[in-house]
Design an enzyme around this catalytic site. Structure first.
Site, mmCIF file in Angstrom:
data_model
loop_
_atom_site.group_PDB
_atom_site.id
_atom_site.type_symbol
_atom_site.label_atom_id
_atom_site.label_comp_id
_atom_site.label_asym_id
_atom_site.label_seq_id
_atom_site.Cartn_x
_atom_site.Cartn_y
_atom_site.Cartn_z
ATOM 1 N N ASP A 14 0.818 -1.219 0.000
ATOM 2 C CA ASP A 14 0.000 0.000 0.000
ATOM 3 C C ASP A 14 0.849 1.267 0.000
ATOM 4 O O ASP A 14 0.645 2.167 -0.813
ATOM 5 C CB ASP A 14 -0.924 0.058 1.220
ATOM 6 C CG ASP A 14 -2.047 -0.954 1.123
ATOM 7 O OD1 ASP A 14 -1.745 -2.148 0.914
ATOM 8 O OD2 ASP A 14 -3.211 -0.557 1.252
ATOM 9 N N ARG A 94 0.742 5.556 17.683
ATOM 10 C CA ARG A 94 0.329 6.545 16.678
ATOM 11 C C ARG A 94 0.699 7.984 16.995
ATOM 12 O O ARG A 94 1.165 8.710 16.114
ATOM 13 C CB ARG A 94 -1.176 6.423 16.390
ATOM 14 C CG ARG A 94 -1.598 5.063 15.867
ATOM 15 C CD ARG A 94 -0.804 4.629 14.666
ATOM 16 N NE ARG A 94 -1.154 3.278 14.239
ATOM 17 C CZ ARG A 94 -0.477 2.584 13.351
ATOM 18 N NH1 ARG A 94 0.601 3.088 12.786
ATOM 19 N NH2 ARG A 94 -0.857 1.370 13.024
ATOM 20 N N ASP A 123 -6.863 4.177 13.435
ATOM 21 C CA ASP A 123 -5.526 4.738 13.232
ATOM 22 C C ASP A 123 -5.535 6.011 12.395
ATOM 23 O O ASP A 123 -4.761 6.933 12.648
ATOM 24 C CB ASP A 123 -4.601 3.684 12.614
ATOM 25 C CG ASP A 123 -4.231 2.620 13.645
ATOM 26 O OD1 ASP A 123 -4.154 2.971 14.827
ATOM 27 O OD2 ASP A 123 -4.031 1.458 13.255
ATOM 28 N N SER A 174 -4.426 -8.747 8.951
ATOM 29 C CA SER A 174 -3.818 -7.420 9.012
ATOM 30 C C SER A 174 -3.140 -7.309 10.367
ATOM 31 O O SER A 174 -3.757 -7.520 11.407
ATOM 32 C CB SER A 174 -4.912 -6.363 8.852
ATOM 33 O OG SER A 174 -4.441 -5.144 9.372
#
Ligand code: ARG
Length: 402
Positions: A14, A94, A123, A174
């Protein structure tokens, strides 16, 4: 010269496609940024990959130390666990990534930052809110939220643009990892009735296959921060890594949780957090010895709120700033050692001691040496029960259910 965007780059398909896509769609020259918070075995390989994917510059940094000292340990001191289950590993990472993205964007004169999050998760919120709070002048782009490509289309896009595509079979899950834990979702895990298959787990052994003999470990804290394991002082990274290995070996730290996402949906997620599980448990046990009942009750309300703040992307907020002051002031006397037993997937506190302990054996004991004056109790109980007796006399109905 074209304007620049700094892209949070993982090295996956990605974000590799995003390098090209940002140029095509927005005309940006892309500087990639990769940070190791315990998830990147080889920063230099990622750097090379980014340049191959078309980045004009590729910045890499090891922020493991800062991650633990400024993000993980403050959360540990706060006992932050989301919905009583999730030690928040991904969520705590994050805000650090957001902060570093902003720093790199400023260094490189970028006008935008970009990241690989989709439009369905938490996220994107954490990164967008973090960057937007720290640097309102920066534009934020999440290509995967905009481009609407399936994985097949992504692969074709990559091939058409000579972007190296992964040669290994894609994991059916994932996965996000850092020093504080591993988050696994999607695939068969989307059925909340289905037991997670064995291949979900990588850091923790199946408790059925763990050693038949329990392991004991002693963890020492200073002002709420873990500083030594089994009497050996260690830096943060070594300490967390040592507990990770030991607890994982004993199958400790697996979590299977249907959680409430900020965007409104429930999602089933598996976590592996061996070190976090041990440290959160040990910290709570020590704190329990040195804080009063009132402090503990209040602190547990703060813990819930603090965990929600982290989960919901509000790390950089006034409320967290205020809660930090409270939490810090509670940790002054959280010094001492906790003894933990690890056995077949369980993590049990079996001992605790502190120079500031409020536990007084001469008050607690039922054996000789008792200094608790039992004659004080009847008077105390009379006053304690006084409101109840008064009320029962004046409002008889209060004692019946209907
Ligand atoms: N649900 C967790 C959170 O919101 C983890 C998200 C990332 N997980 C993943 N498997 N990519 O913090």
């Amino acid at each position: 010269m074209a304007e620049r965007a700094v892209l949070a780059y993982s090295g996956g398909l990605d974000t590799s496609v995003a390098v090209k896509w940002l140029k095509e769609r927005y005309g940006y020259d892309v500087v990639t940024f990769t940070v190791d918070i315990g998830n990147v075995p080889n920063l230099d390989a990622i750097r090379q990959k980014a340049l191959k994917a078309g980045a004009v510059d590729a910045v890499v940094t090891d922020a493991r130390e800062e991650f633990l000292s400024d993000f993980v340990f403050p959360s540990l001191k706060a006992d932050a666990v989301y919905e009583g289950e999730y030690p928040l590993a991904t969520a705590i990472g994050r805000p650090l990534i957001a902060k570093l993205l902003v720093e790199v964007a400023r260094q490189k004169g970028a006008v935008a930052v970009a990241h690989g999050c989709t439009g369905k998760g938490n996220d994107q919120v954490r990164l967008d809110v973090g960057v937007g709070t720290l640097a309102p002048e920066l534009k934020i782009i999440a290509p995967a939220r905009e481009w609407g490509m399936t994985r097949e289309q992504l692969m074709r896009y990559a091939e058409a643009n000579s972007i190296p595509v992964p040669t290994t079979r894609k994991s059916p899950y994932s996965i996000d990892e850092n020093l504080w834990g591993r988050s696994i979702e999607t695939g068969v895990l989307e059925d909340p009735w289905r037991e997670p298959p064995a291949d979900v787990y990588l850091w923790t052994r199946d408790p059925a296959d763990t050693p038949a003999k329990a392991a004991y470990v002693e963890i020492e804290f200073e002002q709420g921060v873990p500083v030594a394991v089994d009497g050996k002082r260690m830096g943060a990274i070594d300490l967390v890594t040592a507990l990770h290995a030991l607890a994982g070996e004993h199958g400790v730290g697996r979590v299977d949780h249907v959680e409430n996402r900020l965007v409104g949906i429930k999602s089933r997620e598996i976590y592996e957090a061996p070190a976090a599980t041990v440290l959160l448990k040990a910290h709570a046990a020590l704190q329990n010895l040195v804080l009063t009942k009132d402090q503990l009750r209040f602190k547990s309300m703060v813990a819930t709120r603090y965990a929600d703040l982290i989960y919901n992307g509000l790390w950089f907020s006034g409320l967290r700033h205020n809660l930090v002051a409270f939490v810090e002031s509670t940790q002054e006397y959280v010094n001492g050692t906790v003894r933990i037993k690890l056995f077949k997937g369980t993590c049990t506190v079996v001992g605790r001691k502190s120079p500031h302990s409020l536990y007084d054996i001469s008050l607690a004991t039922y054996d000789k040496g008792d200094t608790f004056n039992q004659a004080d109790s009847p008077g105390f109980i009379r006053l304690w029960g006084l409101p109840s007796r008064l009320q029962a006399r004046a409002q008889e109905g209060i004692l019946t259910e209907d």
